[in-house]
Design a protein around this motif. Sequence first.
Motif, short mmCIF file in Angstrom:
data_model
loop_
_atom_site.label_atom_id
_atom_site.label_comp_id
_atom_site.label_asym_id
_atom_site.label_seq_id
_atom_site.Cartn_x
_atom_site.Cartn_y
_atom_site.Cartn_z
N LYS A 2 -3.70 -6.88 4.51
CA LYS A 2 -4.83 -6.51 5.36
C LYS A 2 -6.02 -7.43 5.09
O LYS A 2 -7.04 -7.36 5.75
N GLY B 68 0.82 -1.21 0.00
CA GLY B 68 0.00 0.00 0.00
C GLY B 68 0.86 1.26 0.00
O GLY B 68 0.51 2.26 -0.65
N SER B 69 1.97 1.22 0.70
CA SER B 69 2.83 2.41 0.77
C SER B 69 3.35 2.78 -0.61
O SER B 69 3.32 3.94 -1.02
N ASP C 211 -6.65 6.14 -0.72
CA ASP C 211 -5.91 5.04 -0.10
C ASP C 211 -6.98 4.15 0.54
O ASP C 211 -7.51 4.46 1.60
N SER D 113 -3.75 -3.19 -0.52
CA SER D 113 -2.62 -3.99 -0.01
C SER D 113 -3.11 -5.38 0.38
O SER D 113 -4.22 -5.53 0.91
C1 LIG Z 1 -4.41 3.31 5.50
C2 LIG Z 1 -3.13 2.63 5.15
N1 LIG Z 1 -2.47 3.01 4.06
C3 LIG Z 1 -1.32 2.43 3.68
C4 LIG Z 1 -0.77 1.42 4.43
C5 LIG Z 1 0.52 0.81 3.99
O1 LIG Z 1 0.34 -0.45 3.42
P1 LIG Z 1 1.58 -1.46 3.33
O2 LIG Z 1 1.83 -1.94 4.72
O3 LIG Z 1 1.11 -2.55 2.42
O4 LIG Z 1 2.72 -0.70 2.77
C6 LIG Z 1 -1.41 0.99 5.60
C7 LIG Z 1 -0.80 -0.04 6.45
O5 LIG Z 1 -0.94 -0.03 7.67
C8 LIG Z 1 -2.63 1.61 5.97
O6 LIG Z 1 -3.28 1.25 7.06
#
Ligand SMILES: Cc1ncc(COP(=O)(O)O)c(C=O)c1O
Length: 382
Positions: free
Chosen positions: A198, A68-69, A173, A195
């Motif tokens: 989760k 997700g990041s 996001d 992602s």
């Molecule tokens: C709202 C949100 N965005 C982005 C992320 C980041 O995702 P990833 O851990 O796959 O990089 C998270 C992870 O905790 C999240 O809760």
Amino acid sequence: MIYADYNATTPLGEGARTWIAQAFELWGNPSSSHRQGRKAMELLNKSREAIAELVGVTPTDIVFTSGGSEANHLALMGKALEVGKGFRILTSQVEHSSVKDLLPLIQKLGGEVDYISVNGQGQLSLSELEAKLKLFNPHLVSLMTANNETGVVFPIPDIAELCQKNSALFHTDAVQGLGKLDSAFYRSAHLVSISAHKIYGPKGVGALIIKKGTSLVATHYGGAQEIKRRGGTENILGIAGFAGAAQELMTSDSQTISPFIRDYFESTLQKNLEGIWVQGLKEPRIPNTSNIRFQGIPSEVLLGALDLEGIAISAGSACSSGSISPSHVLLNMGLNENEAKECVRFSWGKTSTLQAVEEVAQKVIAHVSRIRARNSTKVISN
Ligand SMILES: Cc1ncc(COP(=O)(O)O)c(C=O)c1O
């Protein structure tokens, strides 16, 4: 052990395990034209289709990332680099750190950042958004679907409509929305981050959904993978695991979770303790998350006491360089530093039975009462 930290991550589910096991034998490079490569490409295509089906988008809209990041990074930096100097982004004060911490870099590159505020419940105002869209005229609006700390849900369909009307690109996001809210709720955005870990998939894999007609520049180079939108040999094991998790979600009874467990937990605490506040209680929230302030109890004290009991929860604050800094989300909702440091997050998932939730509630009540009695804490009534 009782795990109540599903917003941090989820265990690997059966669906993901089965698909990853299949991928063990498909070790070819999907870009190779020989049989081994073609087999890996078949699995990649099948995985893309499964994830596209879960979200309700076209398979070619999906660009796989390392999570997700990175999906957030690609959305924001991809647009910032395309527009160049003078790029304007409108976002909120409560976004995940993968968005928040990118903003100074965007400013350093000559971009401008403006913010929508949130109220004490963690909710934004659509009229403020409309005014800012007209005044600031952003190239990109980035607003999360559901907050990872409080669970508060932004009105994504309304935001998408306002952005459309004002010719702004909209990124959401949706990392905490996937698997918890109907995908129709967030797929109206032009760009959507998701992602795998989760939704009971593996860590280190995610995707940015880029709707047809939305242009971005790539932020990773090296090959023509992902239709030149993200260079680098694909993480086939991770992607297959993501698809397995997506398929498991689609074949389960419901793609959304019932709020019953969360509501039972919150009402049990409220009946038995004074001086507690649920953040965002009056707003729509994802059904698995409770962020609760326990007056007079530092979050790390409750976290430690529950950890000794085998219960895993999370503090609403990040530990950086040895010191606990209060959460930017809670501070922007108007809590002061001390109040923010008294908040903890419980997030429920597949293994959260009513019995487990009852046990956590009783342990919390016992520890909070004990710590307050020891410290002679004067408690304000709710
Ligand atoms: C709202 C949100 N965005 C982005 C992320 C980041 O995702 P990833 O851990 O796959 O990089 C998270 C992870 O905790 C999240 O809760």
